[in-house]
Design a protein around this motif. Sequence first.
Motif, PDB file in Angstrom:
ATOM      1  N   LYS A 192      81.323  72.025   6.800  1.00 38.33           N
ATOM      2  CA  LYS A 192      81.902  72.267   5.633  1.00 38.33           C
ATOM      3  C   LYS A 192      83.092  73.204   5.665  1.00 38.33           C
ATOM      4  O   LYS A 192      84.119  73.116   4.875  1.00 38.33           O
ATOM      5  CB  LYS A 192      80.799  73.196   4.985  1.00 38.33           C
ATOM      6  CG  LYS A 192      81.037  73.724   3.610  1.00 38.33           C
ATOM      7  CD  LYS A 192      79.786  74.455   3.042  1.00 38.33           C
ATOM      8  CE  LYS A 192      80.210  74.648   1.507  1.00 38.33           C
ATOM      9  NZ  LYS A 192      78.806  75.535   0.901  1.00 38.33           N
ATOM     10  N   ILE A 193      83.427  73.982   6.513  1.00 37.56           N
ATOM     11  CA  ILE A 193      84.530  74.615   6.826  1.00 37.56           C
ATOM     12  C   ILE A 193      85.641  73.852   7.045  1.00 37.56           C
ATOM     13  O   ILE A 193      86.919  73.778   6.629  1.00 37.56           O
ATOM     14  CB  ILE A 193      84.330  75.862   7.859  1.00 37.56           C
ATOM     15  CG1 ILE A 193      83.464  77.055   7.417  1.00 37.56           C
ATOM     16  CG2 ILE A 193      85.869  76.432   8.116  1.00 37.56           C
ATOM     17  CD1 ILE A 193      83.010  78.126   8.417  1.00 37.56           C
ATOM     18  N   ALA A 194      85.466  72.915   7.872  1.00 36.90           N
ATOM     19  CA  ALA A 194      86.473  72.076   8.712  1.00 36.90           C
ATOM     20  C   ALA A 194      87.013  71.017   7.477  1.00 36.90           C
ATOM     21  O   ALA A 194      88.244  70.499   7.697  1.00 36.90           O
ATOM     22  CB  ALA A 194      86.004  71.074   9.902  1.00 36.90           C
ATOM     23  N   ALA A 195      86.329  70.980   6.412  1.00 37.75           N
ATOM     24  CA  ALA A 195      86.925  70.052   5.063  1.00 37.75           C
ATOM     25  C   ALA A 195      87.945  70.853   4.518  1.00 37.75           C
ATOM     26  O   ALA A 195      88.875  70.160   3.696  1.00 37.75           O
ATOM     27  CB  ALA A 195      85.877  69.694   4.531  1.00 37.75           C
ATOM     28  N   ASN A 196      88.290  72.079   4.866  1.00 35.40           N
ATOM     29  CA  ASN A 196      89.297  72.665   4.009  1.00 35.40           C
ATOM     30  C   ASN A 196      90.567  72.749   4.710  1.00 35.40           C
ATOM     31  O   ASN A 196      90.594  72.022   6.205  1.00 35.40           O
ATOM     32  CB  ASN A 196      88.804  74.271   4.115  1.00 35.40           C
ATOM     33  CG  ASN A 196      87.640  74.225   3.160  1.00 35.40           C
ATOM     34  OD1 ASN A 196      87.573  73.552   1.978  1.00 35.40           O
ATOM     35  ND2 ASN A 196      86.863  75.191   3.563  1.00 35.40           N
ATOM     36  N   GLY A 197      91.808  73.245   4.559  1.00 37.08           N
ATOM     37  CA  GLY A 197      93.157  73.133   4.973  1.00 37.08           C
ATOM     38  C   GLY A 197      93.125  73.908   6.428  1.00 37.08           C
ATOM     39  O   GLY A 197      92.937  75.117   6.329  1.00 37.08           O
ATOM     40  N   PRO A 198      93.467  73.275   7.327  1.00 37.44           N
ATOM     41  CA  PRO A 198      93.567  73.803   8.698  1.00 37.44           C
ATOM     42  C   PRO A 198      94.607  74.959   8.935  1.00 37.44           C
ATOM     43  O   PRO A 198      94.178  76.083   9.373  1.00 37.44           O
ATOM     44  CB  PRO A 198      93.899  72.712   9.741  1.00 37.44           C
ATOM     45  CG  PRO A 198      94.669  71.762   8.797  1.00 37.44           C
ATOM     46  CD  PRO A 198      93.816  71.807   7.602  1.00 37.44           C
TER      47      PRO A 198
END
Length: 254
Positions: A192-198
């Motif tokens: 879920k977190i990794a789907a956001n902008g790195p």
Amino acid sequence: MSDIVTLDVNDGVAVITLNRPEVRNAANAALAADVAAAVDEIDARADVRVTVLTGSGGTFCSGMDLKAFLDGERASLPGRGFAGFTDQPPKTPTIAAVEGAAVAGGCELVLACDMVVAAENAKFGVPEVKRGLVAVGGALLRLPQRIPYQLAMELILTGDLMDAPTAHTAGLVNHLTAPGTALDAALRLAHKIAANGPLALKASKEIMQRAPRWSPDEAYDQQRAIAQTAFESQDAKEGARAFAEKRQPVWQGV
């Protein structure tokens, strides 16, 4: 790395697994070196956005390998801390997936992570004082920041253990799971977190970690300086474009 520490990367999520189940994943010099190598690899890879730290065999980590300690080994590395992790965890957001015991140095590994997912039967504690030792792997510094000071002081000075439901109520644990499912739940959170902008993820973590050292007069300028790279990135434009086009963004990390 040897087989006492494994590193797996899938869809932007890295999983570091402590793999000495015969000693409840106690840390010796070899494990510390392998964990440090895994952290270095994660930090060098552009495709890793979140890290999960866990242990094999139904235990997170029982702390320092006391037999190895008596033989002259040290489970800490200069500049890297206990198990090659506590002083220099990955730059990515990091989640501890805890089954069984996370005690002594194992609890300090948990405290070095940004979030915690724990099985309902997990236990946390820093029993060093019971053996005439001092918890210098971060517990004395981090535990009072995670739970109320008085509760942290009692845990540290008695050496008693805290069960996972109590740790959840105190704010140390983000999510409780059924026994045997902590890693699965941690991976769901990680993806879920990794789907956001790195770039936004790294900047947000860095700001939150540094903020306690900033004075009120400098805090906003300091955070703007760190966040600027994300705001000026192609990813920021992609995020806005994807929102307008009602689709998922495709991040490039630039």
